[in-house]
Design an enzyme around this catalytic site. Structure first.
Site, short mmCIF file in Angstrom:
data_model
loop_
_atom_site.label_atom_id
_atom_site.label_comp_id
_atom_site.label_asym_id
_atom_site.label_seq_id
_atom_site.Cartn_x
_atom_site.Cartn_y
_atom_site.Cartn_z
N GLY A 8 33.15 29.57 44.29
CA GLY A 8 33.42 28.23 43.77
C GLY A 8 32.96 27.16 44.73
O GLY A 8 33.59 26.11 44.88
N GLY A 11 32.51 23.32 43.63
CA GLY A 11 33.64 22.59 43.08
C GLY A 11 34.14 21.50 44.00
O GLY A 11 33.58 21.24 45.08
N GLN A 12 35.25 20.88 43.58
CA GLN A 12 35.78 19.74 44.32
C GLN A 12 36.16 20.11 45.75
O GLN A 12 35.84 19.39 46.69
CB GLN A 12 37.01 19.17 43.58
CG GLN A 12 37.56 17.90 44.18
CD GLN A 12 38.79 17.39 43.44
OE1 GLN A 12 39.54 18.17 42.86
NE2 GLN A 12 38.99 16.10 43.45
N ILE A 35 28.22 30.04 40.13
CA ILE A 35 27.94 30.63 38.83
C ILE A 35 26.70 29.97 38.25
O ILE A 35 26.38 28.82 38.58
CB ILE A 35 29.14 30.45 37.86
CG1 ILE A 35 29.50 28.97 37.69
CG2 ILE A 35 30.35 31.25 38.34
CD1 ILE A 35 30.57 28.71 36.65
N ASN A 54 30.06 35.42 40.00
CA ASN A 54 30.97 35.13 38.90
C ASN A 54 32.26 35.90 39.17
O ASN A 54 32.26 37.12 39.20
CB ASN A 54 30.35 35.56 37.57
CG ASN A 54 31.21 35.18 36.39
OD1 ASN A 54 32.43 35.01 36.51
ND2 ASN A 54 30.59 35.04 35.23
N ILE A 55 33.35 35.19 39.36
CA ILE A 55 34.59 35.84 39.78
C ILE A 55 35.12 36.82 38.75
O ILE A 55 35.90 37.72 39.08
CB ILE A 55 35.66 34.78 40.13
CG1 ILE A 55 36.78 35.40 40.97
CG2 ILE A 55 36.20 34.13 38.87
CD1 ILE A 55 37.75 34.39 41.51
N TYR A 143 48.49 26.40 34.13
CA TYR A 143 48.00 26.20 35.50
C TYR A 143 49.05 26.67 36.50
O TYR A 143 48.75 27.45 37.42
CB TYR A 143 47.68 24.72 35.71
CG TYR A 143 47.22 24.34 37.09
CD1 TYR A 143 45.96 24.67 37.55
CD2 TYR A 143 48.06 23.61 37.93
CE1 TYR A 143 45.53 24.30 38.82
CE2 TYR A 143 47.64 23.23 39.20
CZ TYR A 143 46.38 23.58 39.64
OH TYR A 143 45.97 23.20 40.90
N LYS A 147 49.23 29.94 39.19
CA LYS A 147 49.43 29.74 40.62
C LYS A 147 50.58 30.60 41.15
O LYS A 147 50.46 31.22 42.21
CB LYS A 147 49.66 28.26 40.93
CG LYS A 147 48.45 27.38 40.70
CD LYS A 147 47.23 27.88 41.45
CE LYS A 147 46.02 26.98 41.26
NZ LYS A 147 44.82 27.51 41.92
#
Length: 319
Positions: A8, A11-12, A35, A54-55, A143, A147
């Site tokens: 990733g 990403g952010q 990805i 790709n996870i 979400y 987690k």
């Protein structure tokens, strides 16, 4: 010397974490996993190796780990809160199915694993203010469910297989580098873009809604410092509370107006995001992180606000 895979990486969090890891460990030792369709560009592409990871494909992970002799994996693949509510099956597939793949590769190939958790792991039944490290976790969002499950699964792999798993519960992360990606706290990024562009900001979160927040440089530092920590000091592993500041939209708006006096804001509350925000803590108690691996943030609200505005003006050519 570590060999690191960041899953990733575009990403952010990943885009900034990858570059900081390359600064610390040298670019050649930090692989940017991505990805198709999200290939690294610019400095992220030019400063070190890249690999399609790709996870949801365990073979992708294993091949990258084998090829680059990886010993540490930063697993950042996830859907953010509001997006996860719209796509719960995909959120589970990436967040938990993907984590299973990472942990299995780590077990077989002897890798340490960092997988971030979130304030979303707590639900409305947890104390809102100074939320303890160890307390009830009863999220009401997909979400949050992923987690909490990720924390438990990571702990299981540590206890059962001795995989060196570690994690922090991130608050809302604020950054000028990568654009927001659908998080409930992302209003605290969008508001800075509006201020620099001289646009009125329409806030989707109601006044008086306090949420835990952190500037991205501190978030990156927390992840790296935890992975470098002496394991003999760690009483907790998955996941440590970390925090830097807490504010509501009015406080953030007032602070920005100190630097942009004509900036305007109005409210148009998004019911979904507001419901999620209301279920999250106002402020975490991060005393365990401070005691077990010397966590300490560097940015408060004023320093972050000034830095965000200065860097966004440069990024958006508004200097």
């Amino acid at each position: 010397m570590k060999n690191i895979l960041v899953i990733g990486s575009t990403g952010q969090i990943g885009s900034e974490l990858t570059m900081e890891l390359r600064r610390i460990y040298s670019g050649s030792r930090v692989v940017a996993g991505y990805i198709p369709g999200a290939k690294p560009v610019g400095e992220l592409a030019e400063s070190g190796p890249m690999a399609i990871v790709n996870i949801t494909n365990e073979q992708h992970i294993a091949e990258a780990v084998s090829r680059y002799k990886i010993d540490t994996i930063y697993n950042l693949a996830a859907l953010l809160s509001a997006v996860a509510e719209a796509k719960p099956l995909l959120a589970w597939k990436i967040g938990i199915g993907g984590l299973f793949n990472v942990l299995e590769v780590a077990r077989e190939m002897n890798c340490a694993v960092f997988t971030p958790s979130s304030i979303g792991a707590f639900g409305p039944d947890a104390p809102k203010r100074k939320t303890p490290q160890d307390t009830l976790r009863s999220p009401r969002t997909m979400y949050g469910v992923t987690k909490v499950t990720g924390e438990l699964l990571s702990d299981y792999y540590y206890m059962r297989y001795k995989v060196d798993t570690r994690s922090v519960r991130f608050p809302g992360l604020i950054s000028y580098v990568a654009p927001p990606g659908g998080g409930t706290t992302d209003y605290a990024v969008d508001i800075f873009y509006a201020a620099v562009r001289n646009e009125k900001f329409v806030c989707p979160i109601a006044a008086g809604t306090f949420m835990d927040m952190m500037y991205m440089p501190d978030g990156v530092k927390a992840a790296i410092r935890l992975m470098e920590a002496d394991p003999s000091r760690l009483k907790h592993r998955n996941a440590f509370n970390v925090t830097a500041m807490s504010f509501d939209p009015e406080i953030l708006y007032s602070r920005i107006r100190q630097y942009v006096p004509d900036f305007e804001m109005e409210y148009l509350v998004d019911p979904l995001r507001q419901e999620i925000a209301d279920s999250w803590p106002d402020l975490l108690d991060d005393s365990c992180a401070r005691e077990e691996w010397d966590w300490m943030p560097e940015y408060d609200l004023d320093r972050m606000t000034k830095d965000m505005l200065e860097n966004l003006r440069i990024k958006l050519n508004k200097t």
